[in-house]
Design a protein around this motif. Sequence first.
Motif: not given
Length: 88
Positions: A55-62
């Motif tokens: 999960y990448d919180e910066e771009v809000n994607e898995f």
Amino acid sequence: MSVTVKDHNPVVKNVAGIAQALKIDASSLEELKGVENLYLSMDLDGQEKLVKLDYDEEVNEFHALQIPLVFSEEDIVNAQIVQVQIQD
């Protein structure tokens, strides 16, 4: 818990002919935010193969960035997202 990838508008891309990459907008997977040890579960020759899903919180994607080319785009979108219990 298991979730099917294709139900969440996945984007699959070939990365320079050496791997496949998957990304899924996390807004479609709200129930998985904060869940650790998520993997894509795919079948290869009758055996379950797992690929780490981050999960990448910066771009809000898995995303999974290094999926071996032995898996087709169809294999990836039909994969299940599962939580794996890690033993120490």
